[in-house]
Design an enzyme around this catalytic site. Structure first.
Site, short mmCIF file in Angstrom:
data_model
loop_
_atom_site.label_atom_id
_atom_site.label_comp_id
_atom_site.label_asym_id
_atom_site.label_seq_id
_atom_site.Cartn_x
_atom_site.Cartn_y
_atom_site.Cartn_z
N GLU A 104 0.95 -1.07 -0.19
CA GLU A 104 0.10 -0.01 0.00
C GLU A 104 0.91 1.30 0.02
O GLU A 104 0.42 2.45 -0.65
CB GLU A 104 -0.95 0.03 1.22
CG GLU A 104 -2.07 -1.00 0.94
CD GLU A 104 -2.99 -1.31 2.02
OE1 GLU A 104 -2.65 -1.45 3.40
OE2 GLU A 104 -4.06 -1.22 1.97
N GLU A 124 -4.16 -9.53 3.50
CA GLU A 124 -4.82 -9.16 4.77
C GLU A 124 -5.84 -10.18 5.01
O GLU A 124 -6.34 -10.50 5.98
CB GLU A 124 -5.36 -7.84 4.58
CG GLU A 124 -4.40 -6.71 4.82
CD GLU A 124 -3.47 -6.14 3.62
OE1 GLU A 124 -3.64 -6.84 2.55
OE2 GLU A 124 -2.72 -5.20 3.64
C1 3H9 Z 1 -1.46 -4.95 6.99
O1 3H9 Z 1 -0.56 -4.68 6.43
C2 3H9 Z 1 -2.87 -3.99 7.26
C3 3H9 Z 1 -2.98 -3.07 6.36
O2 3H9 Z 1 -3.62 -3.21 4.94
C4 3H9 Z 1 -3.51 -1.94 6.89
C5 3H9 Z 1 -3.25 -1.32 8.03
C6 3H9 Z 1 -4.11 -0.08 8.44
N1 3H9 Z 1 4.48 -7.67 11.72
O3 3H9 Z 1 7.53 -15.38 8.65
P1 3H9 Z 1 8.94 -15.31 9.17
C7 3H9 Z 1 7.75 -11.57 12.04
S1 3H9 Z 1 -1.54 -6.69 7.53
C8 3H9 Z 1 5.03 -8.15 12.72
O4 3H9 Z 1 9.44 -16.38 9.98
P2 3H9 Z 1 9.60 -15.65 6.50
C9 3H9 Z 1 7.25 -12.93 12.34
O5 3H9 Z 1 6.35 -13.17 13.34
C10 3H9 Z 1 0.00 -7.23 7.42
N2 3H9 Z 1 5.88 -9.14 12.70
O6 3H9 Z 1 9.76 -14.94 7.87
C11 3H9 Z 1 8.63 -13.44 12.73
O7 3H9 Z 1 8.99 -13.16 13.85
P3 3H9 Z 1 9.83 -14.17 14.93
C12 3H9 Z 1 0.25 -7.85 5.96
C13 3H9 Z 1 6.04 -9.78 11.52
O8 3H9 Z 1 11.08 -15.34 5.68
C14 3H9 Z 1 9.75 -12.78 11.58
O9 3H9 Z 1 9.06 -11.66 11.29
N3 3H9 Z 1 1.33 -8.43 5.98
C15 3H9 Z 1 5.26 -9.46 10.36
O10 3H9 Z 1 9.28 -17.15 6.35
C16 3H9 Z 1 9.99 -13.25 10.34
O11 3H9 Z 1 8.86 -14.10 9.74
C17 3H9 Z 1 1.49 -10.06 5.76
O12 3H9 Z 1 0.61 -10.57 6.29
C18 3H9 Z 1 4.53 -8.40 10.30
N4 3H9 Z 1 3.74 -7.92 9.47
O13 3H9 Z 1 8.67 -15.03 5.69
C19 3H9 Z 1 2.93 -10.35 5.97
N5 3H9 Z 1 5.65 -10.25 9.44
O14 3H9 Z 1 11.47 -14.22 14.28
C20 3H9 Z 1 3.02 -11.39 6.98
C21 3H9 Z 1 6.49 -11.13 9.86
O15 3H9 Z 1 9.91 -13.52 16.20
N6 3H9 Z 1 4.23 -11.97 6.90
N7 3H9 Z 1 6.98 -10.85 11.07
O16 3H9 Z 1 9.12 -15.44 14.82
C22 3H9 Z 1 4.82 -12.93 6.17
O17 3H9 Z 1 4.00 -13.59 5.18
C23 3H9 Z 1 6.17 -13.40 6.41
O18 3H9 Z 1 6.60 -13.30 7.54
C24 3H9 Z 1 7.26 -13.00 5.30
C25 3H9 Z 1 8.49 -13.69 5.60
C26 3H9 Z 1 6.89 -13.75 3.96
C27 3H9 Z 1 7.23 -11.47 5.26
#
Ligand code: 3H9
Length: 697
Positions: A104, A124
């Protein structure tokens, strides 16, 4: 400036670098930093702004850990609008994963460039919300309504090439994000490129939104976020202005943010990552595994071998005879052909995996060099002990010896070897190359690095590995046996199996317990019932209709008839088997039961209370370390709807006191089955939740 965003001037370009590891989530400091950075660039007379991320990725989204807490300014939607409104040219250079709020921010920039490996999406809905910072309004303006609806309702990540094709990004360039971003921005400045705000573009073309809404709702099996997102995209087309569309998006976003489903899905997100983090594994190095043995080439063994081959391991499969070896090879080839057809592997990979990567043999001597071996033979202690005696004789020192038993005592199996420290349970779920769950069963003498090796193997096979202690059925099958009993009791007392299946699928499970039994084969559970019968507690109620059905030779799909009749073959839909009602009536008569009607809500409540109660026992006894371990077992092995987070998250959301009160009420009729779990009683007495235990662990 905030530390999360570094500010630098390169000629006319102000460079804003995100440095918020590990994934540059858009937490408060990052938002503040971006806002300040844009302001400073404008004030200092820069002509353009470049935004990019340090480390492994551009912004991977809003900071999910902030959800559920009071939001703090600056909010992401306002920040996006501020970026878009800047009179300077704003460029985003993307690498890694630009997801959710991350994409975004990029969509609010005026130009977008990405490295070829970059991936992006608006995932999301998988967290129970919808893109809330303009994504539902800007993406359709760039990519068209249909493409945006598909991306937003599925949460699918797309690669840079597809993004370019869809008009979401302007250019792909290999290199470091900072360098490609600077070159591109300078080019834009040199060409006097105009500021190009997506929010100022024309509204996208309409589609039949009601039809898309209905189809999306149906496909999501009870999950509300994808269909709600359709309405937000509709606003991009129909709202009188871009701002009005943003307002509508915000209202729908807030509605979902306050839902139980959002809580369930966020719980699932973090639990999925926490499940493999165990204190006893800290600093423990797993053993290297590059060659794996599999004993037994039936459906389970062949599935395990397939999963291992797909993960790049060399596999040595042992069967008892040349015919069995050939049949096992055939099963593995069949599985891999499926992967080939779905485009998961190439023809060349298929040749390699079924050629040099796979050895099949009848002699245990072939196992001399394997690093880990999984036994998947007949569920009989004598047979298993014999196999482990042979493994002890043939495997090299340090090889991990694993059993895939579903319920036998792993300690007893380990005792058949001279190296119980190397023995572990690795409980796969069928079909093992498809199902994500792996229960890693720790025996009394299992060495820590052997446990670590089990978890490392799980990760390599892309499974969700969950630690389990030893008990009959381990975490998953033990809980399943209990809720299946609850289902049979309500049927014995007057509900129909079809009502139960309907109620359970209505809750969000892909299947109810009776159609599941038909699929798995009723004879399998019948054998387990016969095995348990001699040691069954005399106080236990025993429905007989299940056995009666099996005694008639009806084992479900494979015989064409079980609780349902499959007139159009074993893969068909199935209609209720009229004989079942007769068998149930006979059972009721023999047991002197007067059937009564059960409202759907009570059927579901009994089913879920039985599940939660047994799950609480499993945690209380230390079989599962934390409530979240149970939740992940049920999500990845038993089809529990992800949007509830798991049975114990669901219980927290309902209120544990109300669950305990119902269990106590059911115990009045059957105090043997409905004994409340001491842990549940304790939590209620202390005013605590299962999630408090997760946090404390
Ligand atoms: C959003 O954006 C809402 C908006 O539209 C509107 C707002 C108003 N936040 O998965 P991994 C942490 S909703 C906080 O093991 P990978 C994760 O917990 C969001 N923490 O690595 C982990 O922590 P730990 C939309 C986050 O390489 C560490 O980072 N975005 C977030 O296998 C490593 O992650 C998503 O839904 C976060 N957003 O995968 C994306 N993301 O080491 C969600 C990750 O302590 N994330 N962490 O366990 C993912 O899909 C995967 O984490 C990603 C990396 C592909 C990025």
């Amino acid at each position: 400036m905030s530390e999360a965003i570094a500010y630098e001037r390169v000629g006319d370009i102000a460079v804003l670098k995100a440095q918020n590891p590990p994934v540059n989530a858009l937490g408060l400091d990052v938002r503040k930093g971006l806002l300040d950075g844009i302001g400073r660039a404008e004030k200092e007379g820069a002509k353009a702004v470049l935004i990019y991320g340090e480390g492994r990725t551009y912004f991977a989204g809003a900071d999910i850990r902030e959800f559920g807490k009071p939001p703090q300014e600056p909010y992401l939607p306002g920040l996006c609008s501020r970026i878009e409104a800047s009179p300077l040219i704003v460029v985003s250079a993307m690498h890694g994963t630009a997801l959710g709020g991350g994409l975004e921010v990029a969509l609010s920039s005026h130009y977008r460039i990405a490295v070829p490996s970059a991936r992006m999406g608006l995932p999301e809905v998988n967290l129970g919300i919808l893109p809330g910072a303009g994504g539902t309004q800007r993406l359709p303006r760039l990519a068209g309504t249909e493409a945006a609806l598909e991306m937003i309702t599925t949460g699918r990540h797309i690669g840079a090439a597809e993004a370019l094709d869809k008009g979401i990004i302007d250019r792909i360039e290999d290199g470091e994000p900072r360098e490609i971003g600077l070159t591109y921005t300078q080019e834009l400045l040199d060409a006097a490129a105009p500021r190009r705000a997506v929010g100022e573009m024309a509204a996208p073309e309409p589609v039949d939104f009601d039809a898309v809404y209905e189809a999306t709702l149906k496909k999501a099996r009870g999950q509300l976020s994808p269909a709600t997102a359709v309405r937000a995209v509709q606003a991009a087309v129909e709202a009188e202005s871009f701002e009005a569309g943003l307002k509508r998006e915000r209202a729908l976003f807030t509605e979902l943010m306050e839902s139980d489903q959002r809580q369930g899905l966020i719980h699932a997100f973090f639990a999925e990552r926490a499940v493999s983090k165990l204190p006893e594994l800290e600093g423990v190095e797993p053993r290297d595994v590059s060659a794996m043995g599999v004993i037994g080439g039936g459906t389970m063994g062949a599935g395990i071998a397939t999963a291992a081959l797909l993960a790049g391991l060399h596999v040595v499969l042992i069967e008892m005879s040349n015919e069995a070896v050939a049949a096992a090879r055939g099963r593995i080839e069949g599985n891999l052909q499926g992967a080939l057809k779905r485009g998961k592997i190439s023809q060349a990979q298929y040749e390699q995996l079924t050629g040099e990567a796979l050895t099949v043999a009848t002699d245990y001597a072939a196992l001399g060099q394997v690093d880990l071996v999984v036994e998947a033979v007949f569920e009989d202690m004598g047979v298993k002990r014999e196999v482990f005696g042979k493994l002890d004789a043939h495997c090299k020192p340090g090889a991990v010896l694993a059993t895939n038993t579903s319920y036998l005592d792993v300690d007893e199996i380990a005792a058949a070897t001279s190296r119980p420290q190397d023995v572990i349970g690795l409980h796969f779920f069928s079909p093992a190359h498809v199902m994500k769950l792996l229960e890693v069963v720790v025996a009394e003498k299992t060495a820590p690095e052997v446990l670590a090796t089990g978890f490392a193997l799980g990760k390599r096979l892309r499974k969700v590995a969950v630690r389990s202690g030893i008990c009959d059925g381990f975490i998953g099958n033990r809980i399943m046996n209990t809720y299946r009993k609850a289902a049979e009791y309500v049927v014995l007392d007057g509900a129909s199996p079809y009502q139960v299946d309907k109620v359970v699928t209505g809750f969000g499970f892909p299947m109810g317990p009776f159609s599941m039994g038909d699929l798995a084969g009723l004879d399998i559970n019948w054998a387990a019932r016969k095995r348990r019968a001699p040691t069954r507690d005399p106080r236990e109620r025993v429905p007989r209709f299940y056995e009666m059905l099996c005694e008639g030779g009806d084992f479900g799909r494979k015989t064409g008839k079980g609780f349902y009749v499959y007139e159009d073959g074993p893969r068909g839909g199935g209609v209720p088997n009229p004989q079942v009602a007769e068998l149930i009536a006979k059972d009721q008569e023999q047991q002197g039961i007067t059937p009564r009607a059960f409202p759907d809500a009570e059927v579901l409540r009994r089913y879920m209370c039985a599940m939660v109660n047994e799950a609480a026992k499993v945690v209380g006894e230390g079989i599962a370390r934390r409530p979240l371990d149970v939740d992940m077992v049920m999500l990845f092995g038993f089809g529990f709807p992800r949007f509830w987070g798991g049975p114990l998250k669901w219980a927290d959301l309902q209120g544990l006191d109300s669950i305990l009160a119902d269990i106590r009420a059911y115990a009045v009729e059957d105090d043997f089955f409905w004994q409340p779990a001491p842990l549940l009683e304790q939590l209620v007495a202390d005013g605590k939740s299962f999630d408090d235990l997760n946090k404390g662990a």
